[in-house]
Design a protein around this motif. Structure first.
Motif, PDB file in Angstrom:
ATOM      1  N   ARG A  31      31.834 -26.442 -35.383  1.00 35.16           N
ATOM      2  CA  ARG A  31      32.707 -25.443 -35.978  1.00 35.16           C
ATOM      3  C   ARG A  31      34.040 -25.411 -35.238  1.00 35.16           C
ATOM      4  O   ARG A  31      34.175 -25.932 -34.139  1.00 35.16           O
ATOM      5  CB  ARG A  31      32.033 -24.056 -35.935  1.00 35.16           C
ATOM      6  CG  ARG A  31      30.701 -24.000 -36.669  1.00 35.16           C
ATOM      7  CD  ARG A  31      30.838 -24.330 -38.140  1.00 35.16           C
ATOM      8  NE  ARG A  31      31.726 -23.417 -38.832  1.00 35.16           N
ATOM      9  CZ  ARG A  31      31.351 -22.325 -39.491  1.00 35.16           C
ATOM     10  NH1 ARG A  31      30.076 -22.013 -39.543  1.00 35.16           N
ATOM     11  NH2 ARG A  31      32.237 -21.566 -40.101  1.00 35.16           N
ATOM     12  N   ARG A 146      37.686 -27.942 -31.851  1.00 36.94           N
ATOM     13  CA  ARG A 146      36.355 -28.211 -32.398  1.00 36.94           C
ATOM     14  C   ARG A 146      35.314 -28.007 -31.304  1.00 36.94           C
ATOM     15  O   ARG A 146      35.517 -28.433 -30.172  1.00 36.94           O
ATOM     16  CB  ARG A 146      36.313 -29.646 -32.910  1.00 36.94           C
ATOM     17  CG  ARG A 146      34.939 -30.139 -33.342  1.00 36.94           C
ATOM     18  CD  ARG A 146      35.036 -31.510 -33.952  1.00 36.94           C
ATOM     19  NE  ARG A 146      35.807 -31.431 -35.192  1.00 36.94           N
ATOM     20  CZ  ARG A 146      35.264 -31.147 -36.383  1.00 36.94           C
ATOM     21  NH1 ARG A 146      33.966 -30.948 -36.489  1.00 36.94           N
ATOM     22  NH2 ARG A 146      36.013 -31.066 -37.447  1.00 36.94           N
ATOM     23  N   VAL A 165      34.627 -18.169 -35.352  1.00 35.35           N
ATOM     24  CA  VAL A 165      35.015 -19.489 -35.891  1.00 35.35           C
ATOM     25  C   VAL A 165      35.698 -19.299 -37.245  1.00 35.35           C
ATOM     26  O   VAL A 165      35.565 -18.250 -37.890  1.00 35.35           O
ATOM     27  CB  VAL A 165      33.782 -20.414 -36.076  1.00 35.35           C
ATOM     28  CG1 VAL A 165      33.155 -20.748 -34.744  1.00 35.35           C
ATOM     29  CG2 VAL A 165      32.755 -19.781 -37.017  1.00 35.35           C
ATOM     30  N   ARG A 167      36.124 -19.979 -41.178  1.00 40.60           N
ATOM     31  CA  ARG A 167      35.208 -20.249 -42.293  1.00 40.60           C
ATOM     32  C   ARG A 167      35.388 -21.700 -42.736  1.00 40.60           C
ATOM     33  O   ARG A 167      36.501 -22.217 -42.734  1.00 40.60           O
ATOM     34  CB  ARG A 167      35.535 -19.297 -43.448  1.00 40.60           C
ATOM     35  CG  ARG A 167      34.696 -19.524 -44.670  1.00 40.60           C
ATOM     36  CD  ARG A 167      34.792 -18.358 -45.631  1.00 40.60           C
ATOM     37  NE  ARG A 167      35.975 -18.338 -46.492  1.00 40.60           N
ATOM     38  CZ  ARG A 167      36.217 -19.204 -47.450  1.00 40.60           C
ATOM     39  NH1 ARG A 167      35.396 -20.230 -47.655  1.00 40.60           N
ATOM     40  NH2 ARG A 167      37.301 -19.085 -48.202  1.00 40.60           N
ATOM     41  N   ARG A 168      34.286 -22.341 -43.106  1.00 41.15           N
ATOM     42  CA  ARG A 168      34.368 -23.735 -43.570  1.00 41.15           C
ATOM     43  C   ARG A 168      34.886 -23.761 -45.011  1.00 41.15           C
ATOM     44  O   ARG A 168      34.498 -22.907 -45.824  1.00 41.15           O
ATOM     45  CB  ARG A 168      32.991 -24.383 -43.514  1.00 41.15           C
ATOM     46  CG  ARG A 168      32.446 -24.420 -42.093  1.00 41.15           C
ATOM     47  CD  ARG A 168      31.230 -25.285 -41.976  1.00 41.15           C
ATOM     48  NE  ARG A 168      30.116 -24.797 -42.750  1.00 41.15           N
ATOM     49  CZ  ARG A 168      29.116 -25.554 -43.166  1.00 41.15           C
ATOM     50  NH1 ARG A 168      29.107 -26.841 -42.887  1.00 41.15           N
ATOM     51  NH2 ARG A 168      28.133 -25.042 -43.850  1.00 41.15           N
ATOM     52  N   GLY A 208      33.481 -31.311 -42.213  1.00 40.15           N
ATOM     53  CA  GLY A 208      33.187 -29.924 -41.858  1.00 40.15           C
ATOM     54  C   GLY A 208      33.191 -28.963 -43.032  1.00 40.15           C
ATOM     55  O   GLY A 208      33.107 -27.751 -42.850  1.00 40.15           O
ATOM     56  N   GLY A 312      39.917 -25.592 -42.538  1.00 42.78           N
ATOM     57  CA  GLY A 312      38.846 -25.131 -41.660  1.00 42.78           C
ATOM     58  C   GLY A 312      39.346 -24.666 -40.311  1.00 42.78           C
ATOM     59  O   GLY A 312      38.538 -24.417 -39.418  1.00 42.78           O
TER      60      GLY A 312
END
Ligand code: AMP
Ligand code: MG
Length: 397
Positions: A31, A146, A165, A167-168, A208, A312
């Motif tokens: 993430r 990362r 983190v 959000r993807r 990701g 991301g």
């Protein structure tokens, strides 16, 4: 037709991080960190022995030192070390007050509670001072980085268990074409198995992203439009494959024009000239990728992957670029810069590159096993063996 640089910039200008969430440490790998992290305390907090041995005062020249007690990791000493005394200490044990050095157990003879040193340490020997690994208030991780194993370990070290983190990005993949059948089917004459859908799902996941929807649509306007609307509604990014070149069944561009703004529909790039990029009024992105399997994956690599990483929250979205020496001659394209798939290896102090053979845009075998893309400027000339060119590294060498 836009250049590679213009296309890449146009895309990145429209790719903004999507928001943040918290994940537990065990789900943080891969993430992208959304906040800067600082250390709350010194590490170690107290001076610590880095070996099993005896804590002493450096410069104590007594023949024998009385061993006062034993200190193990996690327990503090009761006694103060003075001249003529020592404390047996294990790796990670906190140095007793008074002591300023540790002699390794291999260099000490202990009999009847007395230690004879075979080595006289200097002050600080085998001692980790407070704050050696981390100091209180030190910036340890940056937003946008990362999280790999070392970063996860560091988060645990500083007590960050709920990790902020980004959000993807959510991705939808739509394969288009009347000639496509599902991979489990045997293609009738004139048909092929749909490979792009699965290759693009994998590529998006590798970048990701979370693939939330995927489908196949035939080259029929109404069905295509319905599928594209659905994909765009469910995801932050829509990837379509096929239907963007100049054929009579290439319907993606006019449909995309009705639901978004097209920023470019052709790039001076090989393989994958018809790459199309659009964004909706809600800020969603749509990529019309070319149908040929190699073109769709190489345009993904060069144009879509950086966008997904930026959505991301990643700050570093580009592959490393190195100078490589060609192992054999290569004919360049006269008009478009070409990204040839290659295997790069380190040999005799330099990177040597060998292409993966026939670079046809339908031949997936030209990507399988490749760890680099050679960036070949358009000149139409043949580059002789030994020419230095730039390469994007795709994987660890
Ligand atoms: P198009 O850009 O739609 O004209 O497609 C170009 C070529 O790519 C076609 O001849 C197809 O055989 C191939 N192709 C298109 N989509 C796919 C797919 N999803 N999987 C495998 N091959 C494809
Ligand atoms: Mg097609």
């Amino acid at each position: 037709m836009v250049s590679v640089v213009e296309a890449a910039q146009t895309i990145l200008d429209r790719a903004h991080p999507l928001g943040t969430e918290m994940v537990p440490l065990t789900q943080a790998r891969g993430r992208i960190l959304a906040e800067d992290i600082t250390a709350g305390e010194d590490l170690p907090g107290l001076p610590r022995s880095s070996v099993d041995g005896y804590a002493v005062i450096a410069g104590d020249d007594a023949d024998k030192l009385e061993v006062l007690e034993e200190v193990t990791a996690g327990r503090l000493a009761h006694e103060q070390v003075r001249r003529g005394t020592a404390v047996r200490i294990m790796t990670g044990g906190t140095l007793p007050p008074g002591a300023d050095a540790v002699v390794m157990v291999e260099e000490v003879e202990e009999t009847n509670g007395h230690a004879v040193l075979q080595h006289h340490p200097r002050s600080g020997e085998n001692v980790h001072p407070p704050g050696m690994d981390l100091t209180q208030g030190q910036h340890v991780l940056s937003a946008g980085s990362r999280l790999g194993s070392a970063e996860v370990g560091l988060l645990a070290t500083v007590g960050c268990v709920d990790v902020p983190v980004w959000r993807r990005p959510r991705v939808a993949v739509l394969a288009t074409g009347d000639e496509l059948v599902e991979p489990e089917e045997t293609p009738p004459p004139g048909s092929v198995r749909d490979s792009n859908r699965y290759a693009l799902i994998a590529a998006a996941q590798e970048a990701g992203a979370e693939v939330v929807w995927h489908a196949h649509a035939r080259d029929e306007e109404a069905a295509l439009e319905e599928a594209m609307r659905q994909g765009l509604q469910k995801a932050d990014v829509l990837l379509t494959s096929g239907g963007v070149s100049m054929g009579t069944r290439d319907l993606i561009k006019p449909i995309l024009e009705r639901m978004a703004t097209i920023h470019f529909g052709r790039v001076s790039f090989k393989p994958g000239k018809p790459l199309t990029f659009a964004s909706s009024s809600e800020g969603k992105l749509a990529f019309g990728l070319p149908g040929f399997p190699v073109s769709s994956l190489v345009t993904f690599e060069v144009f879509v992957r950086p966008a997904l990483l930026r959505l991301g929250g990643a700050t570093n979205v580009l592959r490393p670029r190195v100078d490589v020496e060609l192992e054999h001659e290569i004919r360049t394209d006269a008009v478009r810069p070409e990204y040839q798939r290659a295997v790069v290896r380190w040999q005799d102090g330099r990177f040597i590159a060998k292409t993966t053979g026939l670079q046809s845009s339908s031949r997936l075998m030209s990507i399988v096993g490749a760890n680099a893309l050679l960036e070949l400027a358009a000149s139409g000339e043949t580059l002789p063996k030994g020419t230095m060119v730039k390469a994007l590294l795709l994987a660890n060498l």
